[in-house]
Design a protein around this motif. Structure first.
Motif, PDB file in Angstrom:
ATOM      1  N   SER A 120       0.855  -1.194   0.000  1.00  0.00           N
ATOM      2  CA  SER A 120       0.000   0.000   0.000  1.00  0.00           C
ATOM      3  C   SER A 120       0.888   1.240   0.000  1.00  0.00           C
ATOM      4  O   SER A 120       2.078   1.195   0.343  1.00  0.00           O
ATOM      5  CB  SER A 120      -0.954  -0.020   1.193  1.00  0.00           C
ATOM      6  N   THR A 169      -1.905   8.577   0.573  1.00  0.00           N
ATOM      7  CA  THR A 169      -3.045   9.313   0.014  1.00  0.00           C
ATOM      8  C   THR A 169      -2.479  10.401  -0.883  1.00  0.00           C
ATOM      9  O   THR A 169      -1.636  11.192  -0.453  1.00  0.00           O
ATOM     10  CB  THR A 169      -3.871   9.957   1.145  1.00  0.00           C
ATOM     11  N   LEU A 187     -11.055   9.122  -3.238  1.00  0.00           N
ATOM     12  CA  LEU A 187     -11.434   7.933  -4.002  1.00  0.00           C
ATOM     13  C   LEU A 187     -10.350   6.883  -3.763  1.00  0.00           C
ATOM     14  O   LEU A 187      -9.164   7.231  -3.694  1.00  0.00           O
ATOM     15  CB  LEU A 187     -11.400   8.349  -5.470  1.00  0.00           C
ATOM     16  N   ALA A 188     -10.744   5.632  -3.634  1.00  0.00           N
ATOM     17  CA  ALA A 188      -9.735   4.575  -3.489  1.00  0.00           C
ATOM     18  C   ALA A 188      -9.085   4.304  -4.847  1.00  0.00           C
ATOM     19  O   ALA A 188      -9.765   4.285  -5.870  1.00  0.00           O
ATOM     20  CB  ALA A 188     -10.400   3.310  -2.962  1.00  0.00           C
ATOM     21  N   ALA A 245      -7.275   1.555  -6.911  1.00  0.00           N
ATOM     22  CA  ALA A 245      -7.043   0.108  -6.870  1.00  0.00           C
ATOM     23  C   ALA A 245      -5.749  -0.253  -7.594  1.00  0.00           C
ATOM     24  O   ALA A 245      -5.464   0.270  -8.674  1.00  0.00           O
ATOM     25  CB  ALA A 245      -8.217  -0.618  -7.522  1.00  0.00           C
ATOM     26  N   GLU A 290      -7.262  -4.300  -5.174  1.00  0.00           N
ATOM     27  CA  GLU A 290      -7.310  -3.796  -3.793  1.00  0.00           C
ATOM     28  C   GLU A 290      -6.718  -2.392  -3.756  1.00  0.00           C
ATOM     29  O   GLU A 290      -5.751  -2.101  -4.488  1.00  0.00           O
ATOM     30  CB  GLU A 290      -6.473  -4.738  -2.916  1.00  0.00           C
ATOM     31  N   SER A 291      -7.282  -1.541  -2.900  1.00  0.00           N
ATOM     32  CA  SER A 291      -6.827  -0.155  -2.855  1.00  0.00           C
ATOM     33  C   SER A 291      -5.394  -0.064  -2.324  1.00  0.00           C
ATOM     34  O   SER A 291      -5.082  -0.599  -1.266  1.00  0.00           O
ATOM     35  CB  SER A 291      -7.750   0.660  -1.952  1.00  0.00           C
ATOM     36  N   GLY A 293      -4.138   2.992  -1.912  1.00  0.00           N
ATOM     37  CA  GLY A 293      -4.146   4.326  -1.317  1.00  0.00           C
ATOM     38  C   GLY A 293      -5.333   5.094  -1.864  1.00  0.00           C
ATOM     39  O   GLY A 293      -6.057   4.591  -2.708  1.00  0.00           O
ATOM     40  N   ASP A 294      -5.527   6.297  -1.361  1.00  0.00           N
ATOM     41  CA  ASP A 294      -6.629   7.132  -1.839  1.00  0.00           C
ATOM     42  C   ASP A 294      -6.089   8.264  -2.692  1.00  0.00           C
ATOM     43  O   ASP A 294      -4.916   8.619  -2.597  1.00  0.00           O
ATOM     44  CB  ASP A 294      -7.368   7.764  -0.650  1.00  0.00           C
ATOM     45  N   GLU A 299       0.647   1.080  -9.730  1.00  0.00           N
ATOM     46  CA  GLU A 299      -0.596   1.863  -9.848  1.00  0.00           C
ATOM     47  C   GLU A 299      -1.308   1.574 -11.163  1.00  0.00           C
ATOM     48  O   GLU A 299      -2.528   1.632 -11.238  1.00  0.00           O
ATOM     49  CB  GLU A 299      -0.358   3.360  -9.656  1.00  0.00           C
TER      50      GLU A 299
END
Ligand code: NAD
Length: 499
Positions: free
Chosen positions: A16, A19, A37-38, A40, A46-47, A49-50, A106
């Motif tokens: 992870s 943000t 917003l998450a 993915a 899976e997220s 980060g935001d 990402e």
């Protein structure tokens, strides 16, 4: 490696991150909306980060910071501005591995392709560094005795760039270095699906010595984009994304008298004739169709098989089946993208096309993300959606015709005009196609004919709205206005200024 916002992953195992916040006036700041917003990781769904979501008030803050920085940046000699970009290049090379892994996470691209896309961004930086010794110099000529005409390329002020998801680093670097070298201050809206590389770039630009406010980020979606286009202090907007949005924004900005350059989507045709070199063609078509899981505006989309080229189609199918998902090709960006791509394959099958290689339902052990395997739709007709519309995924549609002219007619009829390629060993056939393709970037035996710096990148027709290209000299000129100065200092015997 710089420690700020350091991304530790050195393989594709899930990690992870942070943000993603706005970067305004040299500092990371929170979005005023409090919304996020998450983001993915497409391999895992899976997220990681935001991303905070901006609004018009945030755009105001960023534009004000850029406007305040402009007089100082404009007054900085271009040679000095370029020195900061040189330093950024060195820092990006120092952190290349980290940037590429972050991008791979990402976006989902496999590492080699992520690294290549960062390097391509660095190449754009190199070009902007060279402006101090080239295009930016303008020109001066004595046009009459004692009379000189001169052109000076001056910055516009605050300018903005809006980026798509598929090249999180390279596309912003198509715009940013030229705009900064020219003396503008920049507000960037990265894709909300891949905001992290730009967070890192902000840190590196600061480390390179860029003054506060010269580069700003406002994260978010449509409201941020519209506020940037509408803002009276934003003088020019570069956009790269889908045709639908490119056209909307071009029209919106043009109504306000803005300088707009909006690059859109694509549907690229590769024509192959029987004398094509089998190995070069098959290898190259694979790289073009499935690199970045087909999520490239330069990706091969339609293979126009002319005459008896069954051996070429067979070789392409064999190589496609040999690709290992997860190793040779990453996932697509999201579950929504996977559903859209698979719907095109379903539709083609329902209309009677042959699914020669079927990537539907593909999976990778331990990675429950958005996977579509490399796919070939064979015996499609030119009017099927899979042959006409941008799929933006790892799907190659084969349309069979008897003559080169029939193949060209299919390519010409498509409204997009980004890229086209001819595979042949005959110079005459290559030239015949090059003269007739309705595409701005054409290849001979090269399925991804991206013009490398200093040549400029840009398509035709529905693939681009606005004049000029986005990189190279055109890119520089887009971010500047030319002041023409005619001077006479020497006193002449005759007093006619035209003498
Ligand atoms: P997109 O058009 O959905 O989004 C691009 C940007 O516009 C994003 O930053 C997004 O937040 C914003 N946006 C989305 N909808 C908007 C709206 N209604 N109003 C204002 N802004 C909006 O594109 P994408 O899915 O991120 O990227 C893929 C597309 O980009 C493909 O069509 C691809 O061909 C194209 N592309 C073109 C080039 C080129 O050089 N021509 C290069 C890369 C990608």
């Amino acid at each position: 490696m710089s420690s700020a916002l350091s991304f530790p992953a050195r393989d594709s195992g899930f990690v992870s991150y942070i943000t993603a916040r706005h970067f305004i006036g040299g500092a990371f700041v929170d979005a005023s909306s409090g919304e996020a917003l998450a983001v993915a990781n497409p391999r895992y769904g899976e997220s990681m980060g935001d991303v905070q979501l901006g609004n018009a008030a945030d755009v105001d803050r960023a534009v004000a910071a850029a406007k305040a920085a402009f007089p100082g940046w404009k007054a900085t000699p271009i040679k000095e501005r370029a020195q900061i970009l040189y330093r950024l290049k060195a820092l990006m090379e120092r952190d290349l591995e980290e940037l590429a892994w972050l991008l791979s996470h990402e976006h989902g691209k496999v590492f080699a392709q992520a690294e290549a896309s960062v390097k391509k961004g660095i190449e754009c930086l190199e070009f902007a560094c060279s402006l101090a010794n080239g295009a930016a110099a303008g020109g001066i000529l004595e046009v009459s005795r004692g009379v000189t005409c001169q052109v000076r390329h001056e910055p516009l002020g605050v300018v903005a760039g809006i980026a798509p998801f598929n090249f999180p680093m390279m596309v912003p670097l198509w715009m940013l270095p030229n705009a900064l070298a020219a003396g503008n201050c920049f507000v960037l809206k990265p894709s909300e699906q891949v905001p992290f590389n730009m967070q890192k770039l902000a840190v590196l630009l600061q480390e390179a010595g860029l003054p506060d406010g010269v580069f700003n980020i406002v994260n978010g979606t449509k409201p941020v984009v519209e506020a940037l286009v509408d803002h009276p202090d934003v003088k020019a907007v570069g956009f790269v994304g889908s045709t639908k949005v490119a056209k909307l924004l071009y029209e919106r900005g043009a109504r306000l008298g803005k300088r707009m350059l909006c690059l859109g989507g694509a549907k690229n045709h590769l024509l192959v004739v029987p004398d094509a070199d089998l190995r070069i063609t098959a290898d190259n078509v694979i790289a073009s169709a499935y690199g970045t899981a087909g999520q490239r505006c330069m990706a091969a989309s339609v293979l126009v098989a002319i005459g008896d080229v069954q051996h070429v189609v067979d070789a392409i199918a064999e190589r496609t089946r040999a690709l290992v998902l997860g190793r040779d090709m990453g996932p697509v960006i999201s579950a929504a993208a996977k559903a859209r791509i698979e719907a095109y394959i379903d539709d083609a099958e329902a209309r009677g096309a042959t699914i020669l290689v079927d990537g539907r339902g593909a999976s990778v052990d331990g990675c429950p993300g958005s996977w579509v395997g490399p796919t070939i739709i064979d015996h499609a007709s030119a009017d099927m959606p899979c042959a006409r519309e941008e799929i933006f995924g790892p799907v190659l549609t084969v349309v069979r015709v008897a003559t080169v002219d029939e193949g060209l007619a299919i390519e010409n009829a498509n409204p997009y005009g980004n890229a086209a390629c001819i595979y042949t060993t005959t110079g005459y056939i290559a030239e015949y196609c090059l003269e007739r393709f309705e595409a701005g970037m054409c290849g001979v035996n090269i399925g991804v004919p991206v013009p490398r710096e200093p040549f400029a990148f840009g398509g035709w027709n529905d693939s681009k709205f606005g004049h000029g290209d986005i990189t190279g000299d055109d890119g520089f000129h887009f971010w500047t206005r030319a002041r023409k100065v005619t001077s006479k200092w020497a006193l002449q015997k005759d007093w006619n200024w035209m003498s």
